[in-house]
Enzyme design. Structure first.
Site, PDB file in Angstrom:
ATOM      1  N   GLY A 109       0.829  -1.199   0.000  1.00  0.00           N
ATOM      2  CA  GLY A 109       0.000   0.000   0.000  1.00  0.00           C
ATOM      3  C   GLY A 109       0.862   1.247   0.000  1.00  0.00           C
ATOM      4  N   CYS A 110       0.350   2.299   0.600  1.00  0.00           N
ATOM      5  CA  CYS A 110       1.058   3.578   0.676  1.00  0.00           C
ATOM      6  C   CYS A 110       2.426   3.382   1.317  1.00  0.00           C
ATOM      7  CB  CYS A 110       0.230   4.565   1.492  1.00  0.00           C
ATOM      8  SG  CYS A 110       1.083   6.099   1.870  1.00  0.00           S
TER       9      CYS A 110
END
Length: 159
Positions: free
Chosen positions: A9-10
């Site tokens: 993810g981020c």
């Protein structure tokens, strides 16, 4: 010094969690998985380059094992969510382990299998890719250590 590369993810939160691990010398946000072409955040965020947001972890293997790093990886994102972590959607946010050698590949596959067998995620399939490392492209400087520099709360929770 050894190197490991993870996408979950981020990259801001992923980097933050790995920086907390004793034995981790550095964690650098960047891009991998879309080939050798240099890319920018603006290109990657469109989801068309094939790159994932990743964190490249430099660590002292005498202080922390690759398996320990894998445990941090598994605990801090949802490996059953295809191309999405929270509100971040697209292939650039996929769950992926980029292995740098045969031993890392074997350990990553074994840890994924152990997690599947644990029943932690019930009937949901773990969609994490385990693929060979490609060229690492360091993200722009403003992404490095973003959570600390901006005094933000962590953007991930331990699963």
């Amino acid at each position: 010094m050894a190197i490991a590369t993870f996408g979950a993810g981020c990259f801001w939160g992923v980097e933050y969690f790995f920086r907390q691990v004793p034995g981790v010398i550095n964690a650098t946000s960047g891009y991998m998985g879309g080939g050798d072409n240099a890319v920018t955040y603006e290109q990657v965020k469109k989801g068309t380059t094939g790159h994932a947001e990743v964190v490249q972890v430099e660590y002292d293997a005498s202080q922390v094992s690759y398996d320990d790093l894998l445990q941090v990886f598994w605990k801090n994102h949802n490996p059953t969510s295809l191309n999405q972590q929270g509100a971040d959607m697209g292939t650039q946010y996929r769950s992926v382990v980029f292995f740098h050698d045969k031993e890392q590949k074997q350990q990553a596959e074994a840890s994924k299998l152990a997690l599947m067998r644990s029943g932690k995620w019930g009937l949901r399939q773990i969609v994490t890719e385990i693929v060979p490392a490609q060229t690492f492209h360091k993200a722009e400087e403003y992404h490095q250590d973003y959570i600390r520099k901006n005094d933000l709360p962590s953007c991930h929770i331990e699963y």
